[in-house]
Design a protein around this motif. Sequence first.
Motif, PDB file in Angstrom:
ATOM      1  N   VAL A  86       0.724  -0.958   0.107  1.00 53.76           N
ATOM      2  CA  VAL A  86      -0.269   0.027   0.061  1.00 53.76           C
ATOM      3  C   VAL A  86       0.577   1.223   0.074  1.00 53.76           C
ATOM      4  O   VAL A  86       0.601   2.063   0.278  1.00 53.76           O
ATOM      5  CB  VAL A  86      -0.915   0.243   1.247  1.00 53.76           C
ATOM      6  N   PHE A  87       2.147   1.063  -0.105  1.00 60.77           N
ATOM      7  CA  PHE A  87       3.139   2.438  -0.172  1.00 60.77           C
ATOM      8  C   PHE A  87       2.669   3.398  -1.152  1.00 60.77           C
ATOM      9  O   PHE A  87       3.123   4.694  -0.938  1.00 60.77           O
ATOM     10  CB  PHE A  87       4.622   2.148   0.013  1.00 60.77           C
ATOM     11  N   THR A  88       2.525   3.026  -2.383  1.00 62.18           N
ATOM     12  CA  THR A  88       2.835   3.816  -3.150  1.00 62.18           C
ATOM     13  C   THR A  88       1.431   4.662  -3.443  1.00 62.18           C
ATOM     14  O   THR A  88       1.206   5.980  -3.248  1.00 62.18           O
ATOM     15  CB  THR A  88       2.927   3.509  -4.724  1.00 62.18           C
ATOM     16  N   THR A  89      -0.144   3.955  -2.665  1.00 66.49           N
ATOM     17  CA  THR A  89      -1.323   4.900  -2.456  1.00 66.49           C
ATOM     18  C   THR A  89      -0.804   5.455  -1.144  1.00 66.49           C
ATOM     19  O   THR A  89      -1.734   6.395  -1.345  1.00 66.49           O
ATOM     20  CB  THR A  89      -2.046   3.161  -2.567  1.00 66.49           C
ATOM     21  N   VAL A  90      -0.528   5.228   0.029  1.00 66.47           N
ATOM     22  CA  VAL A  90      -0.414   5.962   0.818  1.00 66.47           C
ATOM     23  C   VAL A  90       0.433   7.047   0.949  1.00 66.47           C
ATOM     24  O   VAL A  90       0.178   8.176   1.136  1.00 66.47           O
ATOM     25  CB  VAL A  90       0.404   5.040   2.466  1.00 66.47           C
ATOM     26  N   ARG A  91       1.396   7.157   0.312  1.00 67.04           N
ATOM     27  CA  ARG A  91       2.511   8.068   0.295  1.00 67.04           C
ATOM     28  C   ARG A  91       1.588   8.803  -1.407  1.00 67.04           C
ATOM     29  O   ARG A  91       0.945  10.636  -0.937  1.00 67.04           O
ATOM     30  CB  ARG A  91       3.514   7.961  -1.277  1.00 67.04           C
ATOM     31  N   THR A  92       0.987   8.801  -2.217  1.00 68.48           N
ATOM     32  CA  THR A  92       0.042  10.002  -3.210  1.00 68.48           C
ATOM     33  C   THR A  92      -0.840  10.511  -2.302  1.00 68.48           C
ATOM     34  O   THR A  92      -0.795  11.607  -2.618  1.00 68.48           O
ATOM     35  CB  THR A  92      -0.787   9.088  -4.225  1.00 68.48           C
ATOM     36  N   GLN A  93      -1.291   9.970  -1.843  1.00 73.21           N
ATOM     37  CA  GLN A  93      -2.686  10.575  -0.485  1.00 73.21           C
ATOM     38  C   GLN A  93      -2.025  11.107   0.486  1.00 73.21           C
ATOM     39  O   GLN A  93      -2.789  12.417   0.496  1.00 73.21           O
ATOM     40  CB  GLN A  93      -3.064   9.055   0.367  1.00 73.21           C
ATOM     41  N   ALA A  94      -0.860  10.953   0.304  1.00 73.53           N
ATOM     42  CA  ALA A  94      -0.269  11.608   2.027  1.00 73.53           C
ATOM     43  C   ALA A  94       0.059  13.247   1.323  1.00 73.53           C
ATOM     44  O   ALA A  94      -0.219  14.202   1.733  1.00 73.53           O
ATOM     45  CB  ALA A  94       0.788  10.974   2.049  1.00 73.53           C
ATOM     46  N   ASN A  95       1.187  13.037  -0.318  1.00 78.82           N
ATOM     47  CA  ASN A  95       0.522  14.027  -0.942  1.00 78.82           C
ATOM     48  C   ASN A  95      -0.196  14.806  -0.954  1.00 78.82           C
ATOM     49  O   ASN A  95       0.387  16.032  -0.839  1.00 78.82           O
ATOM     50  CB  ASN A  95       1.754  13.878  -1.945  1.00 78.82           C
ATOM     51  N   SER A  96      -1.057  14.745  -0.951  1.00 75.39           N
ATOM     52  CA  SER A  96      -3.052  15.082  -1.658  1.00 75.39           C
ATOM     53  C   SER A  96      -2.759  15.535  -0.484  1.00 75.39           C
ATOM     54  O   SER A  96      -2.940  16.757  -0.604  1.00 75.39           O
ATOM     55  CB  SER A  96      -3.624  14.548  -2.523  1.00 75.39           C
ATOM     56  N   VAL A  97      -3.118  14.977   0.961  1.00 76.98           N
ATOM     57  CA  VAL A  97      -3.197  15.555   2.275  1.00 76.98           C
ATOM     58  C   VAL A  97      -3.051  17.181   1.901  1.00 76.98           C
ATOM     59  O   VAL A  97      -2.606  18.725   2.946  1.00 76.98           O
ATOM     60  CB  VAL A  97      -3.496  14.061   2.963  1.00 76.98           C
ATOM     61  N   PHE A  98      -0.988  16.863   2.505  1.00 78.64           N
ATOM     62  CA  PHE A  98      -0.307  17.798   3.150  1.00 78.64           C
ATOM     63  C   PHE A  98      -0.117  18.863   1.697  1.00 78.64           C
ATOM     64  O   PHE A  98      -0.422  19.997   2.266  1.00 78.64           O
ATOM     65  CB  PHE A  98       1.015  17.381   2.406  1.00 78.64           C
ATOM     66  N   LYS A  99      -0.640  18.866   1.156  1.00 79.75           N
ATOM     67  CA  LYS A  99      -0.784  20.291  -0.584  1.00 79.75           C
ATOM     68  C   LYS A  99      -2.177  21.294   0.265  1.00 79.75           C
ATOM     69  O   LYS A  99      -2.016  22.091   0.375  1.00 79.75           O
ATOM     70  CB  LYS A  99      -1.225  19.613  -1.950  1.00 79.75           C
ATOM     71  N   THR A 100      -3.313  20.052   0.849  1.00 80.48           N
ATOM     72  CA  THR A 100      -4.266  20.622   1.074  1.00 80.48           C
ATOM     73  C   THR A 100      -3.699  22.087   2.492  1.00 80.48           C
ATOM     74  O   THR A 100      -4.758  22.376   2.537  1.00 80.48           O
ATOM     75  CB  THR A 100      -5.315  19.929   1.042  1.00 80.48           C
ATOM     76  N   ARG A 101      -2.916  20.482   3.368  1.00 81.89           N
ATOM     77  CA  ARG A 101      -2.876  21.372   4.431  1.00 81.89           C
ATOM     78  C   ARG A 101      -1.716  22.664   4.490  1.00 81.89           C
ATOM     79  O   ARG A 101      -2.207  23.618   5.354  1.00 81.89           O
ATOM     80  CB  ARG A 101      -2.044  20.635   5.378  1.00 81.89           C
ATOM     81  N   LEU A 102      -0.934  22.665   3.688  1.00 82.49           N
ATOM     82  CA  LEU A 102      -0.214  23.635   3.152  1.00 82.49           C
ATOM     83  C   LEU A 102      -1.514  24.914   2.814  1.00 82.49           C
ATOM     84  O   LEU A 102      -0.966  26.044   3.110  1.00 82.49           O
ATOM     85  CB  LEU A 102       0.909  23.825   1.684  1.00 82.49           C
ATOM     86  N   ARG A 103      -1.852  24.598   1.687  1.00 80.10           N
ATOM     87  CA  ARG A 103      -3.231  25.859   1.255  1.00 80.10           C
ATOM     88  C   ARG A 103      -4.266  26.225   2.439  1.00 80.10           C
ATOM     89  O   ARG A 103      -4.464  27.402   2.545  1.00 80.10           O
ATOM     90  CB  ARG A 103      -4.136  25.549   0.578  1.00 80.10           C
ATOM     91  N   ASP A 104      -4.196  25.286   3.539  1.00 79.72           N
ATOM     92  CA  ASP A 104      -4.870  25.830   4.988  1.00 79.72           C
ATOM     93  C   ASP A 104      -4.134  26.548   5.627  1.00 79.72           C
ATOM     94  O   ASP A 104      -5.035  27.518   6.162  1.00 79.72           O
ATOM     95  CB  ASP A 104      -5.649  24.673   5.690  1.00 79.72           C
ATOM     96  N   ARG A 105      -3.414  26.203   5.504  1.00 83.66           N
ATOM     97  CA  ARG A 105      -2.168  27.425   6.816  1.00 83.66           C
ATOM     98  C   ARG A 105      -1.930  28.594   5.869  1.00 83.66           C
ATOM     99  O   ARG A 105      -0.840  29.456   6.299  1.00 83.66           O
ATOM    100  CB  ARG A 105      -1.423  26.399   7.311  1.00 83.66           C
ATOM    101  N   GLY A 106      -2.273  28.789   4.523  1.00 87.42           N
ATOM    102  CA  GLY A 106      -2.227  30.079   4.022  1.00 87.42           C
ATOM    103  C   GLY A 106      -1.031  29.961   3.098  1.00 87.42           C
ATOM    104  O   GLY A 106      -0.628  31.048   2.579  1.00 87.42           O
ATOM    105  N   PHE A 107      -1.116  28.916   2.282  1.00 85.67           N
ATOM    106  CA  PHE A 107       0.251  28.278   1.654  1.00 85.67           C
ATOM    107  C   PHE A 107      -0.587  28.987   0.541  1.00 85.67           C
ATOM    108  O   PHE A 107      -1.300  27.881   0.438  1.00 85.67           O
ATOM    109  CB  PHE A 107       1.775  28.169   1.632  1.00 85.67           C
ATOM    110  N   GLY A 108       0.085  29.699  -0.527  1.00 82.74           N
ATOM    111  CA  GLY A 108      -0.551  29.882  -2.146  1.00 82.74           C
ATOM    112  C   GLY A 108       0.426  29.481  -2.690  1.00 82.74           C
ATOM    113  O   GLY A 108       1.596  29.487  -2.684  1.00 82.74           O
ATOM    114  N   GLU A 109       0.411  29.048  -4.317  1.00 83.75           N
ATOM    115  CA  GLU A 109       0.893  28.938  -5.207  1.00 83.75           C
ATOM    116  C   GLU A 109       1.302  26.738  -5.339  1.00 83.75           C
ATOM    117  O   GLU A 109       2.477  27.182  -5.739  1.00 83.75           O
ATOM    118  CB  GLU A 109       1.486  29.883  -5.687  1.00 83.75           C
ATOM    119  N   VAL A 110       1.125  26.359  -4.158  1.00 88.78           N
ATOM    120  CA  VAL A 110       2.067  25.169  -4.332  1.00 88.78           C
ATOM    121  C   VAL A 110       1.872  24.293  -5.418  1.00 88.78           C
ATOM    122  O   VAL A 110       0.512  24.019  -5.650  1.00 88.78           O
ATOM    123  CB  VAL A 110       0.951  24.218  -2.358  1.00 88.78           C
ATOM    124  N   SER A 111       2.803  24.038  -5.636  1.00 89.07           N
ATOM    125  CA  SER A 111       3.099  22.945  -6.682  1.00 89.07           C
ATOM    126  C   SER A 111       4.520  22.238  -6.232  1.00 89.07           C
ATOM    127  O   SER A 111       5.370  22.492  -5.462  1.00 89.07           O
ATOM    128  CB  SER A 111       3.646  23.504  -8.145  1.00 89.07           C
TER     129      SER A 111
END
Length: 199
Positions: A86-111
């Motif tokens: 499940v590593f690949t799936t976990v990594r993909t989902q974790a990166n998606s959540v991390f990008k969302t959390r960055l935006r939630d903390r006021g970080f824009g233009e996340v790439s």
Amino acid sequence: MSGDGTPRVPDDELDGWAVTDRSSETVFELPVARVVGHTAVYDDQDLRSTVSSLTGGSVDRMWRFFFATRLEFTPALPPAVGPAAVFTTVRTQANSVFKTRLRDRGFGEVSKAGHDRIRVATGDRASLQAYEASIETSVVDVPVEGYLAVWSNGGEFRLAGGAYPAASLSDLLGISIPGIDIDPDSFRQELLTLVKAVR
């Protein structure tokens, strides 16, 4: 692991950092299990309060943060399904959540930026994804760099990462910030040291 289920980070690595949030919540779901993240978030409050004071309170925000998460599968993964499956799936989902959390903390233009692998304190190899983003202030936009590491240890997953200003705040904000090392290279090294220390 700490008493609240979050990963353990050595106290001597956390000098100057303060816990701003501890939480346990479902972060994503797999076909075979719900994935709960037990997370501790740390803020460099010295930097935040110093910049706020020097700008008369006009620029008051989280400049850099660090987090550590332990993932728990509910129900537990069956014996036939190991972390590698499940590593690949976990990594993909974790990166998606991390990008969302960055935006939630006021970080824009996340790439996404570069990708690497690093060795952590447990001896495991972690997938390390770099990010670029920005912080919009009332004065200027500040470029940001961030990292997310994902690895498994003893059948469990750990996530760790954070973000920091990628340019001198003194130069960008037009102020002198005495007594605090605000060099982006130092920020990067400290973040990666913290990430590697997570257990």
